[in-house]
Scaffold this motif. Structure first.
Motif, mmCIF file in Angstrom:
data_model
loop_
_atom_site.group_PDB
_atom_site.id
_atom_site.type_symbol
_atom_site.label_atom_id
_atom_site.label_comp_id
_atom_site.label_asym_id
_atom_site.label_seq_id
_atom_site.Cartn_x
_atom_site.Cartn_y
_atom_site.Cartn_z
ATOM 1 N N ALA A 141 34.449 25.871 47.769
ATOM 2 C CA ALA A 141 34.944 26.293 46.456
ATOM 3 C C ALA A 141 33.891 27.048 45.649
ATOM 4 N N HIS A 142 34.348 28.124 45.010
ATOM 5 C CA HIS A 142 33.535 28.891 44.068
ATOM 6 C C HIS A 142 34.331 29.009 42.770
ATOM 7 N N TYR A 143 33.621 29.276 41.676
ATOM 8 C CA TYR A 143 34.262 29.300 40.364
ATOM 9 C C TYR A 143 33.872 30.597 39.643
ATOM 10 N N LEU A 144 34.555 31.668 40.043
ATOM 11 C CA LEU A 144 34.197 33.004 39.587
ATOM 12 C C LEU A 144 35.376 33.693 38.916
ATOM 13 N N LYS A 145 35.068 34.628 38.023
ATOM 14 C CA LYS A 145 36.095 35.498 37.473
ATOM 15 C C LYS A 145 36.654 36.364 38.599
ATOM 16 N N PRO A 146 37.885 36.857 38.449
ATOM 17 C CA PRO A 146 38.497 37.620 39.547
ATOM 18 C C PRO A 146 37.724 38.875 39.944
ATOM 19 N N ASP A 147 37.112 39.576 38.978
ATOM 20 C CA ASP A 147 36.350 40.770 39.348
ATOM 21 C C ASP A 147 35.106 40.411 40.142
ATOM 22 N N GLN A 148 34.486 39.263 39.807
ATOM 23 C CA GLN A 148 33.319 38.810 40.567
ATOM 24 C C GLN A 148 33.728 38.368 41.976
ATOM 25 N N ALA A 149 34.850 37.664 42.075
ATOM 26 C CA ALA A 149 35.341 37.235 43.388
ATOM 27 C C ALA A 149 35.711 38.440 44.239
ATOM 28 N N ALA A 150 36.339 39.444 43.614
ATOM 29 C CA ALA A 150 36.715 40.661 44.340
ATOM 30 C C ALA A 150 35.481 41.405 44.858
ATOM 31 N N GLU A 151 34.444 41.439 44.037
ATOM 32 C CA GLU A 151 33.201 42.105 44.468
ATOM 33 C C GLU A 151 32.601 41.410 45.678
ATOM 34 N N ARG A 152 32.613 40.085 45.660
ATOM 35 C CA ARG A 152 32.090 39.343 46.818
ATOM 36 C C ARG A 152 32.961 39.552 48.047
ATOM 37 N N MET A 153 34.278 39.676 47.832
ATOM 38 C CA MET A 153 35.159 39.924 48.966
ATOM 39 C C MET A 153 34.848 41.270 49.601
ATOM 40 N N ARG A 154 34.593 42.278 48.766
ATOM 41 C CA ARG A 154 34.220 43.598 49.301
ATOM 42 C C ARG A 154 32.947 43.513 50.133
ATOM 43 N N ASP A 155 32.050 42.607 49.735
ATOM 44 C CA ASP A 155 30.775 42.451 50.448
ATOM 45 C C ASP A 155 30.892 41.513 51.644
ATOM 46 N N GLY A 156 32.091 40.962 51.873
ATOM 47 C CA GLY A 156 32.293 40.071 53.008
ATOM 48 C C GLY A 156 31.870 38.638 52.760
ATOM 49 N N ALA A 157 31.610 38.285 51.486
ATOM 50 C CA ALA A 157 31.112 36.942 51.169
ATOM 51 C C ALA A 157 32.186 36.034 50.561
ATOM 52 N N MET A 158 33.433 36.517 50.494
ATOM 53 C CA MET A 158 34.520 35.707 49.928
ATOM 54 C C MET A 158 35.775 35.930 50.766
ATOM 55 N N ASP A 159 36.414 34.825 51.167
ATOM 56 C CA ASP A 159 37.618 34.937 51.986
ATOM 57 C C ASP A 159 38.890 35.072 51.151
ATOM 58 N N ALA A 160 38.932 34.381 50.015
ATOM 59 C CA ALA A 160 40.157 34.392 49.204
ATOM 60 C C ALA A 160 39.831 33.994 47.770
ATOM 61 N N SER B 117 41.171 38.333 52.014
ATOM 62 C CA SER B 117 40.717 39.479 52.791
ATOM 63 C C SER B 117 41.525 39.528 54.082
ATOM 64 N N ALA B 118 41.982 40.710 54.452
ATOM 65 C CA ALA B 118 42.770 40.842 55.683
ATOM 66 C C ALA B 118 41.971 40.383 56.893
ATOM 67 N N GLN B 119 40.662 40.504 56.812
ATOM 68 C CA GLN B 119 39.797 40.111 57.935
ATOM 69 C C GLN B 119 39.668 38.603 58.079
ATOM 70 N N SER B 120 40.068 37.850 57.037
ATOM 71 C CA SER B 120 39.882 36.399 57.051
ATOM 72 C C SER B 120 40.899 35.682 57.923
ATOM 73 N N GLY B 121 42.039 36.339 58.187
ATOM 74 C CA GLY B 121 43.094 35.698 58.963
ATOM 75 C C GLY B 121 43.904 34.707 58.156
ATOM 76 N N ILE B 122 43.752 34.702 56.852
ATOM 77 C CA ILE B 122 44.482 33.767 55.988
ATOM 78 C C ILE B 122 45.870 34.334 55.703
ATOM 79 N N ASP B 123 46.892 33.613 56.153
ATOM 80 C CA ASP B 123 48.276 34.032 55.922
ATOM 81 C C ASP B 123 49.071 33.014 55.115
ATOM 82 N N SER B 124 48.501 31.823 54.928
ATOM 83 C CA SER B 124 49.188 30.778 54.168
ATOM 84 C C SER B 124 48.146 29.949 53.440
#
Length: 336
Positions: free
Chosen positions: A184-203, A139-146
């Motif tokens: 660490a979480h162990y989710l399918k990419p669509d599930q991880a993406a959904e959590r990222m949209r909700d602000g609950a996943m950084d990467a 997520s761009a909001q996470s500040g993760i660049d590396s």
């Protein structure tokens, strides 16, 4: 009496012959284990299944009908990915499946992630398909660049049984991190993406051909960063694991990612069991590389365009199935 006996024998012979014709017309089912529906394996698997199928009663190829294997009904089956597909092939619950080249090689040899398990010695290759890109989406909001910035963050490594999880662990280790250093979480990419949209996943990590549907959908709704996997750490991974290659995601592949991103890739390969009949796999391999399949692959998916006969043996680290080998020798791809 002799006449009656002759008639009975004739009737039995006719029934056997008729039964043989009926048997020959029975459909043969062939499953292709793919991955999650949001990834690249699944749509590519669907294209290939459609191309190689030729159900009973179909019009012949020369009449504008199917150019697949006569009587074959192939289906793409959603699964947890590479490791799950290897296990299913070994257990007989799938006739074939897609796997990352590293996972297939380790499984066959009983090395790497398979060193504490029984080798899958009957694993055989049908074809190398296309390069799979290792995506690290933040997520761009996470500040993760590396990759280093993942420490302490909410990170999905994909689900158990996936090749992505295997590669994510390798990459974390190369950067001096482990699963204990991230949330660490162990989710399918669509599930991880959904959590990222909700602000609950950084990467999250995802290994698959670009553009990946789940990432493209996410990028259209949420600002993302595609984190590079490059430099000395990536070189170390390539040196230790020869299945990996440098890979470039072009600028504009995903909304908001305006510059090209350097990362790693592994080959996506179609594998099966040595127990599958030689004639069947020969027919399937031949159907994979005919002109009709070429049109379907080119029109069906961006990665389909990279599935070529010229690269069909690239990076294959397990034995070819005899049926596939027979075709490649006939086609001049494999020399004596």
């Amino acid at each position: 009496m002799n006449r009656r006996l002759f008639s009975m024998v004739g009737a039995i012979a006719f029934c056997i012959a008729a039964g043989g014709v009926t048997l020959a017309q029975q459909p043969q089912f062939f499953r292709i284990g793919t991955g999650g529906t949001a990834g690249t394996y699944y749509p590519i698997g669907g294209l290939i299944a459609n191309a190689i199928s030729n159900p009973p009663g179909s019009r012949p190829c020369e009449e504008g009908g199917s150019c697949g294997v006569p009587g074959l009904i192939a289906t793409a089956v959603s699964s947890n990915g590479s490791v799950a597909n290897v296990n299913a092939i070994a257990g007989g619950s799938l006739e074939s499946g897609f796997s990352q080249s590293d996972v297939a090689t380790w499984a066959h040899a009983g090395t790497g992630i398979w060193e504490d398990r029984e080798p899958v010695e009957k694993l055989r290759a049908i074809a190398n398909l296309y390069p799979e890109t290792i995506h690290l989406v933040a997520s761009a909001q996470s500040g993760i660049d590396s990759v280093d910035d993942l420490a302490g963050k909410q990170v999905s490594l994909d689900e158990p049984g996936s090749g992505t999880l295997v590669d994510a662990r390798i990459i974390l280790e190369a950067y001096g991190l482990s699963e204990d250093d991230v949330e660490a979480h162990y989710l399918k990419p669509d599930q991880a993406a959904e959590r990222m949209r909700d602000g609950a996943m950084d990467a999250f990590f995802f290994v698959g051909g670009f553009p990946a549907g789940a990432i493209a959908e996410l990028a259209s709704q949420h600002d993302i960063t595609l984190v590079p996997i490059s430099g000395e750490e990536a070189a170390t991974v390539r040196d230790e694991y020869t299945f990996f290659a440098e890979n470039i995601v072009p600028a504009g592949t995903y909304d908001g990612v305006e510059e090209e991103v350097t990362t790693l890739s592994v080959g996506a390969q179609w594998i099966t069991s040595a127990d599958q009949p030689e004639d069947l796999i020969y027919g399937i391999t031949k159907a994979l590389w005919n002109d009709n399949t070429r049109k379907l692959l080119d029109a069906g998916h961006q990665k389909g365009q990279q599935i070529t006969l010229e690269t069909a043996l690239d990076g294959v680290g397990i034995p070819l199935h005899p049926g596939a080998e027979k075709f490649y020798r006939e086609a001049g791809v494999l020399s004596e």
